[in-house]
Design an enzyme around this catalytic site. Structure first.
Site, PDB file in Angstrom:
ATOM      1  N   CYS A 262       0.788  -1.187   0.081  1.00 49.90           N
ATOM      2  CA  CYS A 262      -0.179  -0.035   0.055  1.00 49.90           C
ATOM      3  C   CYS A 262       0.871   1.151  -0.012  1.00 49.90           C
ATOM      4  CB  CYS A 262      -0.822  -0.002   1.245  1.00 49.90           C
ATOM      5  SG  CYS A 262      -1.890  -1.472   1.242  1.00 49.90           S
ATOM      6  N   LYS A 322       6.069  -6.486   7.514  1.00 44.29           N
ATOM      7  CA  LYS A 322       5.732  -6.297   9.073  1.00 44.29           C
ATOM      8  C   LYS A 322       5.216  -7.618   9.467  1.00 44.29           C
ATOM      9  CE  LYS A 322       0.798  -5.188   8.533  1.00 44.29           C
ATOM     10  NZ  LYS A 322      -0.179  -3.996   8.982  1.00 44.29           N
TER      11      LYS A 322
HETATM   12  C1  UGA Z   1      -1.742   0.365   5.458  1.00 44.06           C
HETATM   13  C2  UGA Z   1      -2.657   1.141   6.238  1.00 44.06           C
HETATM   14  O1  UGA Z   1      -2.116   1.131   7.681  1.00 44.06           O
HETATM   15  C3  UGA Z   1      -4.006   0.872   6.205  1.00 44.06           C
HETATM   16  O2  UGA Z   1      -4.973   1.782   7.015  1.00 44.06           O
HETATM   17  C4  UGA Z   1      -4.653   0.671   4.506  1.00 44.06           C
HETATM   18  O3  UGA Z   1      -5.790   0.448   4.753  1.00 44.06           O
HETATM   19  C5  UGA Z   1      -3.779  -0.216   3.730  1.00 44.06           C
HETATM   20  O4  UGA Z   1      -2.367   0.531   4.140  1.00 44.06           O
HETATM   21  C6  UGA Z   1      -4.181  -0.051   2.490  1.00 44.06           C
HETATM   22  O5  UGA Z   1      -3.925   0.858   1.816  1.00 44.06           O
HETATM   23  O6  UGA Z   1      -4.567  -1.093   2.045  1.00 44.06           O
HETATM   24  P1  UGA Z   1      -0.651  -2.029   5.830  1.00 44.06           P
HETATM   25  O7  UGA Z   1       0.254  -1.550   4.642  1.00 44.06           O
HETATM   26  O8  UGA Z   1      -1.307  -3.286   6.176  1.00 44.06           O
HETATM   27  O9  UGA Z   1      -1.673  -0.840   6.052  1.00 44.06           O
HETATM   28  O10 UGA Z   1       0.437  -1.906   6.916  1.00 44.06           O
HETATM   29  P2  UGA Z   1       0.707  -0.741   8.109  1.00 44.06           P
HETATM   30  O11 UGA Z   1       0.565  -1.519   9.583  1.00 44.06           O
HETATM   31  O12 UGA Z   1       0.170   0.555   8.098  1.00 44.06           O
HETATM   32  O13 UGA Z   1       2.413  -0.793   7.869  1.00 44.06           O
HETATM   33  C7  UGA Z   1       3.039  -0.422   6.931  1.00 44.06           C
HETATM   34  C8  UGA Z   1       4.260  -0.247   6.995  1.00 44.06           C
HETATM   35  O14 UGA Z   1       4.976   0.847   7.893  1.00 44.06           O
HETATM   36  C9  UGA Z   1       5.192  -1.471   7.659  1.00 44.06           C
HETATM   37  O15 UGA Z   1       6.040  -1.930   6.917  1.00 44.06           O
HETATM   38  C10 UGA Z   1       5.425  -0.977   8.992  1.00 44.06           C
HETATM   39  O16 UGA Z   1       6.658  -1.915   9.564  1.00 44.06           O
HETATM   40  C11 UGA Z   1       5.738   0.221   8.833  1.00 44.06           C
HETATM   41  N1  UGA Z   1       5.354   1.090  10.289  1.00 44.06           N
HETATM   42  C12 UGA Z   1       4.239   1.474  10.660  1.00 44.06           C
HETATM   43  C13 UGA Z   1       6.514   1.683  10.527  1.00 44.06           C
HETATM   44  O17 UGA Z   1       7.798   1.665  10.258  1.00 44.06           O
HETATM   45  N2  UGA Z   1       6.495   2.373  11.764  1.00 44.06           N
HETATM   46  C14 UGA Z   1       5.270   2.587  12.270  1.00 44.06           C
HETATM   47  O18 UGA Z   1       5.271   3.452  13.374  1.00 44.06           O
HETATM   48  C15 UGA Z   1       4.046   1.947  11.652  1.00 44.06           C
END
Ligand code: UGA
Length: 438
Positions: A262, A322
Site C-alpha cells: 500500500c 511487517k
Molecule cells: C496500510 C494502512 O495502515 C491501512 O490503513 C490501509 O488500509 C492499507 O495500508 C491499505 O492501503 O490497504 P498496511 O500496509 O497493511 O496498512 O500496514 P501498516 O500497519 O500500515 O504498516 C505499513 C508499514 O509501515 C510496515 O512496513 C510497517 O512496518 C511500517 N511502520 C508502521 C513503521 O515502520 N513504523 C510505524 O510506526 C508504523
C-alpha cells in the site's frame, strides 16, 4: 442483502468473510479458478490471523465462490477488489478495475451498485460511470458507482474489518447512499463512525490517509537519523511527540521504514495524480526518500559492525514487510537483503511465515528452518521484522552460535541491555550503540 465481490486478494477475501459474518449473502468471483477451488475447501491463499476460521465458518453457506461474473446478476451491491499494480511510471494500472466493472455491468440487473474498494486515484469513479453507461445504455440511471475505501491493515485485517474505527462511503446518488447504509447497518447500529461524502472526496481521502501515515513514519525515521548523529534517543523523542494529543502516539515507530503493497505504491500513485491535477506535491517524494534512507542506515550499521561484507554471513530475522503477515511486497527487509548480497554478503533469512515468498522474491537468500539455524556461524544478526516470537530469543545461546557478537536491531525490538550483557555489540535505530569495552 445479496453482495458480490470481484477479486479474492487481501482486501477482497477479507471483505467477503466479514460481510458474510455481518449476515449478508456473498458471492465472490476471481479469474483464478485454482484459487477458487482452494477457497471452496477452506484453504486460504495467504496468512492473515482469523481469516481461515471465518472462511471455514461461512464457505458453502453465506459465502460462495464462482468463476463467472454472471453469478453476480442478483447482487444488490458489487465490490470491486481487484489489484491496481503500479506501472513503471508510478501511476496505478486500473485495467483490471475497468474490465471487472464492464463485465459486472454486462450481467447486472437494474439498480445494481458497483463499489470501488480497491485503492484508486481520484477521478476513477467518473470514468467507471462512463464505462457502465457505455456498456448498459438501457440502465443509464439504474447502475451507479460508489467509493468505499478500505482502511484495513494486513496482519490485523479481520479485526479492522469487524471493528473498524470508521467507515467511509462516497456516493453521489440517494439510492447509492441508502444501499451502502444497508451494507454497513450492523456496524452503524453498533455506533461505528460512518462518514458519507461525495465520491471524489472519498477517493482523495484514502490517498490522504495513507500518505499522512507514511509521512509520520518518515518523520520519525528522519528524527532517528538526527538522533544517531546527536547522541539522542528517538524512542524518547517519539514518546514526547506522542504525548501531545494533537500529534498522537501512533505510527511514530522508527525502524527500517515502511513497505507492503500500500504505502510505497500509493505514494507514487498520489504523486502522479497530483501532477496530473497540476500540483507538484514534492513532500510525497521526500517521504519516499527518507524511507529509502532507513534501509541505507541499517546497511551502514552492518558494514560498520562487520567491516568488509564480502564473505560475511548475515542472519536476517524477519523477512515480511511487517509482522503478522507473509506478505513480502516492497519489504524493507528484502531490500536490505538485496543490498547486502550485492556487496558480497551471504544472507541467511528466517521468518515464521514469509520464508517461502521471500525466497521466491530474492532467490539468492538462503532460508533457514529456524532462527537458531540462521544464527549459526553468522557474523551479524539483523532484526528486520518485529515478529513477537523474536523477543523470546535466547541471546546467550545466540552469542555461542554466532561467529561475531553483533546485533543490528533495525526495529528497536530486542532488549539492548540484555544483548550487551550477553556480550553483543548492539546497534539500535536512533539511539546510542551499546558496546562492551573495546
Ligand atoms: C496500510 C494502512 O495502515 C491501512 O490503513 C490501509 O488500509 C492499507 O495500508 C491499505 O492501503 O490497504 P498496511 O500496509 O497493511 O496498512 O500496514 P501498516 O500497519 O500500515 O504498516 C505499513 C508499514 O509501515 C510496515 O512496513 C510497517 O512496518 C511500517 N511502520 C508502521 C513503521 O515502520 N513504523 C510505524 O510506526 C508504523
Amino acid at each position: 442483502m445479496q453482495l458480490g465481490v470481484v477479486g479474492t486478494g487481501h482486501v477482497g477475501l477479507v471483505t467477503c468473510v466479514t460481510f458474510a459474518e455481518f449476515g449478508h449473502d456473498v458471492i465472490a468471483t476471481d479469474e483464478d479458478q485454482a484459487k477458487l477451488e482452494k477457497l471452496e475447501v477452506g484453504d486460504t491463499p495467504f496468512f492473515e490471523p482469523g481469516l481461515s476460521e471465518l472462511l471455514q465458518k461461512h464457505r458453502n453457506g453465506k459465502l460462495t465462490f464462482s468463476h463467472e461474473k454472471r453469478s453476480l446478476t442478483d447482487a444488490d451491491v458489487v465490490f470491486i477488489c481487484v489489484g491496481t499494480p503500479p506501472r513503471a511510471s508510478g501511476e496505478a494500472n486500473l485495467a483490471a478495475v475497468e474490465n471487472s466493472a464492464r463485465e459486472v455491468a454486462g450481467h447486472a440487473k437494474a439498480k445494481t451498485l458497483i463499489v470501488e474498494k480497491s485503492t484508486v486515484p481520484a477521478g476513477t469513479a467518473t470514468r467507471l460511470r462512463r464505462v457502465l453507461r457505455h456498456e448498459r445504455p438501457d440502465l443509464r440511471d439504474d447502475l451507479d458507482v460508489a467509493s468505499n475505501p478500505e482502511f484495513l491493515r494486513e496482519g490485523a485485517a479481520i479485526e479492522d474489518s469487524l471493528r473498524p474505527s470508521r467507515i467511509l462511503v462516497g456516493a453521489d446518488s440517494g439510492w447509492a447512499r441508502e444501499r451502502m447504509r444497508g451494507v454497513y447497518e450492523p456496524l452503524i447500529d453498533k455506533g461505528v463512525e460512518y462518514i458519507e461524502t461525495d465520491i471524489a472526496t472519498a477517493e482523495l481521502s484514502k490517498h490522504a490517509c495513507n500518505a499522512f501515515l507514511a509521512l509520520k513514519i518518515s518523520y520519525i525515521n528522519a528524527i532517528a537519523r538526527l538522533c544517531e548523529r546527536a547522541g539522542a534517543d528517538v524512542e524518547m523523542v517519539a514518546k514526547v511527540l506522542g504525548s501531545d494529543e494533537r500529534i498522537g502516539p501512533h505510527f511514530l515507530k522508527a525502524g527500517l521504514g515502511f513497505g507492503g503493497s500500500c504505502f510505497p505504491k500509493d505514494l507514487r500513485a498520489f504523486d502522479v495524480l497530483a501532477r496530473e491535477l497540476g500540483y507538484d506535491f514534492t513532500l510525497l517524494r521526500d517521504i519516499a526518500k527518507v524511507n529509502d534512507e532507513a534501509v541505507d542506515a541499517a546497511l551502514a550499521k552492518v558494514s560498520d559492525a562487520v567491516w568488509n561484507l564480502d564473505g560475511k554471513r548475515i542472519a536476517m530475522l524477519g523477512l515480511s514487510f511487517k509482522p503478522g503477515t507473509d506478505d513480502v511486497r516492497f519489504s524493507p527487509a528484502l531490500e536490505l537483503a538485496r543490498r547486502l548480497i550485492e556487496r558480497g554478503a551471504t544472507v541467511v533469512g528466517y521468518d515464521p511465515h514469509a520464508s517461502e515468498p521471500a525466497q521466491a522474491e530474492v532467490p539468492e537468500i538462503e532460508i533457514a528452518a529456524s532462527a537458531e539455524d540462521a544464527l549459526a556461524e553468522s557474523h551479524c544478526l539483523v532484526l528486520a521484522t518485529e515478529w513477537p516470537e523474536f523477543r523470546a530469543l535466547d541471546l546467550a545461546k545466540a552469542r555461542e552460535l554466532m561467529a561475531y557478537p553483533v546485533i543490528v536491531d533495525a526495529r528497536n525490538f530486542l532488549d539492548g541491555r540484555e544483548a550487551l550483557q550477553a556480550g553483543f555489540t548492539y546497534y539500535p535505530v536512533g539511539r546510542p550503540r551499546l558496546a562492551p569495552d573495546e
